[in-house]
Design an enzyme around this catalytic site. Structure first.
Site, PDB file in Angstrom:
ATOM      1  N   GLY A  15       0.815  -1.223   0.060  1.00 54.15           N
ATOM      2  CA  GLY A  15       0.280  -0.130   0.269  1.00 54.15           C
ATOM      3  C   GLY A  15       0.224   1.074  -0.058  1.00 54.15           C
ATOM      4  O   GLY A  15       1.690   1.220   0.365  1.00 54.15           O
ATOM      5  N   ARG A  77       0.695  -4.751  -5.306  1.00 54.95           N
ATOM      6  CA  ARG A  77       0.410  -5.806  -3.863  1.00 54.95           C
ATOM      7  C   ARG A  77       1.022  -7.368  -4.120  1.00 54.95           C
ATOM      8  O   ARG A  77       0.625  -8.209  -3.577  1.00 54.95           O
ATOM      9  CB  ARG A  77      -0.494  -6.098  -3.510  1.00 54.95           C
ATOM     10  N   GLY A 114       5.384  -5.467   6.160  1.00 51.06           N
ATOM     11  CA  GLY A 114       5.427  -7.080   6.121  1.00 51.06           C
ATOM     12  C   GLY A 114       5.284  -7.745   4.792  1.00 51.06           C
ATOM     13  O   GLY A 114       6.284  -8.392   4.499  1.00 51.06           O
ATOM     14  N   THR A 136       4.787   1.542   6.529  1.00 51.49           N
ATOM     15  CA  THR A 136       3.678   1.350   6.553  1.00 51.49           C
ATOM     16  C   THR A 136       3.010   2.317   6.956  1.00 51.49           C
ATOM     17  O   THR A 136       3.388   2.443   8.691  1.00 51.49           O
ATOM     18  CB  THR A 136       2.970  -0.245   7.384  1.00 51.49           C
ATOM     19  N   ASP A 138       0.621   1.670   9.041  1.00 48.44           N
ATOM     20  CA  ASP A 138       0.277   0.483  10.226  1.00 48.44           C
ATOM     21  C   ASP A 138       0.966  -0.018  11.365  1.00 48.44           C
ATOM     22  O   ASP A 138       1.087  -0.112  12.378  1.00 48.44           O
ATOM     23  CB  ASP A 138      -0.031  -0.616   9.634  1.00 48.44           C
ATOM     24  N   MET A 180      -7.889   2.821   9.858  1.00 46.82           N
ATOM     25  CA  MET A 180      -7.154   1.802   9.304  1.00 46.82           C
ATOM     26  C   MET A 180      -6.349   0.722  10.381  1.00 46.82           C
ATOM     27  O   MET A 180      -5.925   1.153  11.203  1.00 46.82           O
ATOM     28  CB  MET A 180      -6.260   2.238   8.356  1.00 46.82           C
ATOM     29  N   GLU A 233     -10.156  -0.851  11.662  1.00 50.12           N
ATOM     30  CA  GLU A 233     -11.272  -1.613  10.840  1.00 50.12           C
ATOM     31  C   GLU A 233     -11.415  -3.542  10.503  1.00 50.12           C
ATOM     32  O   GLU A 233     -11.925  -3.799  10.695  1.00 50.12           O
ATOM     33  CB  GLU A 233      -9.908  -1.518   8.891  1.00 50.12           C
ATOM     34  N   TYR A 300      -9.851   6.263   2.896  1.00 50.27           N
ATOM     35  CA  TYR A 300      -7.465   5.864   1.668  1.00 50.27           C
ATOM     36  C   TYR A 300      -7.427   7.326   2.401  1.00 50.27           C
ATOM     37  O   TYR A 300      -5.957   7.963   1.575  1.00 50.27           O
ATOM     38  CB  TYR A 300      -8.204   5.747   0.486  1.00 50.27           C
TER      39      TYR A 300
END
Ligand code: F6P
Length: 376
Positions: A15, A77, A114, A136, A138, A180, A233, A300
């Site tokens: 992403g 991806r 990852g 990322t 995340d 997210m 999410e 997004y």
């Protein structure tokens, strides 16, 4: 530092994330200028590498990109060992190895999260010299303090939580805001805490609707008839969590190709059943509290646009450190952010390891200490 004649490839995968261009620039400017290397960019992640779609990266192509969102190289991806080509899944590692040879590369730098760490590990095992840089929103790449993209996404999500407060307050509503983070709750926890969300639900802590409703009712009892709930999410209630866990266990136990495929399909069905959990949670909270409830999915927006100062700095630091490590002949590593500096981590320690929020983490303790409900 002596000048080298190394040829370095670079790609961005997974992403997109704010700060990718800052890292490409950090790597590129240091590689071309300070270390006298050549830099070749590959388009659209490992797919462009398999298809040998490359561009020469010159000082001009690195100019003016520090503040630009997304990635100038494009991304995808794909997985190197099972890429869909002409409708079929193919192991593209041998093809990628050919691209590496054709371009006479001495090293390939892969910017990603990852999934990219796993791709990097596979290519490294196949004999390519690979360096991974952690990206990322995340913040779930293992063994690095941070990954570029996270700080920007946290700023964006925090601003959203701030803004939702005033409308929730004015209308005496519950607003459930989905942030997210499928497996890791760092972004929801960070933005939820910074934005003062009343309840924060993350994948690491299964919630019960009763617990969330109790926190809201306690606020009502104190005369506060609005609440902001920040939900990741990938957060789930205890029942959904147990179902997903059981499906994962089945997948792990599967001992044949057929059993694996069936278990994988089952897991994906179970996940699909719970995909709209944020809307279900909102309906259940409305029923339990009697408060009008609305949902906002940030989506997004959290990944788009210009990177914040922190991510520009992080990308520049990690990118330029990578150029120096490559000049010194290092590969098979991730360049991690460690304190004010960087550290190298063997790819084998990063690939397949996800940095989830530890339940004893200081952010969790602080959230509980200030009375934030965590749904448990
Ligand atoms: O990994 C970053 C991330 O934005 C996650 O937070 C989110 O779950 C996922 O990517 C979305 O993936 P995609 O871009 O494939 O829709």
């Amino acid at each position: 530092m002596s000048k080298s004649s190394k040829r370095v490839g670079v790609l961005t995968a997974g992403g997109d994330s704010p700060g990718l261009n800052a890292a490409i620039r950090g790597l590129g400017k240091a590689a071309l200028g300070r270390h006298g290397m050549e830099l070749i960019g590959f388009r659209d992640g490992v797919r462009g590498l398999a298809e040998n779609r490359s561009i020469d990266m010159t000082p001009a192509s690195l100019s003016g990109i520090l503040t630009v969102g997304g990635t100038i190289l494009g991304t995808s991806r794909d997985k190197v060992h099972k890429m869909t080509v002409d409708g079929e899944r193919k192991d593209m590692i041998p093809t990628i190895a050919k691209t590496y040879e054709k371009n006479k590369l001495d090293c390939l730098v892969m910017l990603g999260g990852g999934g990219t760490a796993k791709n990097a590990m596979r290519l490294s095992k196949a004999g390519l010299n690979v360096v991974h840089l952690p990206k990322t929103i995340d913040k779930d790449v293992a063994h690095t303090d941070n990954s570029f993209g996270f700080s920007t996404a946290m700023e964006i999500a925090t601003e959203a939580v701030d803004r939702l407060h005033s409308t929730a307050h004015s209308h005496h509503r519950i607003i459930v805001v989905e942030i997210m983070g499928n497996k890791a709750g760092w972004l929801t926890l960070g933005a939820g805490m910074a934005g003062g969300a009343d309840i924060i639900l993350i994948p690491e802590i299964p919630y019960t609707v009763e617990s969330v409703a109790e926190t809201i009712k306690a606020r009502q009892d104190r005369g506060t008839n609005f609440s902001v709930v920040a939900v990741a999410e990938g957060a789930h209630d205890v029942l959904a969590h147990a179902e997903i866990d059981a499906a994962k266990t089945l997948k792990k136990a599967a001992d044949s190709r057929e059993a694996k495929d069936a278990a994988k399909a089952h897991l994906s069905n179970v996940r699909d059943e719970h995909r709209e959990h944020t809307f279900r949670l909102a309906r259940e909270l409305e029923a339990a509290t009697g408060l009008d409830t609305r949902v906002t999915i940030l989506g997004y927006v959290q990944r788009g646009g210009t990177p914040c100062a922190e991510d520009r700095l992080l990308g520049t630091r990690i990118g330029s450190a990578a150029a120096e490590l490559i000049a010194d002949g290092e590969h098979g590593i991730m360049v991690a952010s460690r304190g004010e500096g960087t550290a190298t981590v063997p790819l084998k320690d990063v690939a397949g390891v996800q940095a989830l929020v530890p339940l004893e983490h200081s952010w969790i303790k602080a959230a509980r200490d200030v009375g934030t409900g965590l749904g448990d």
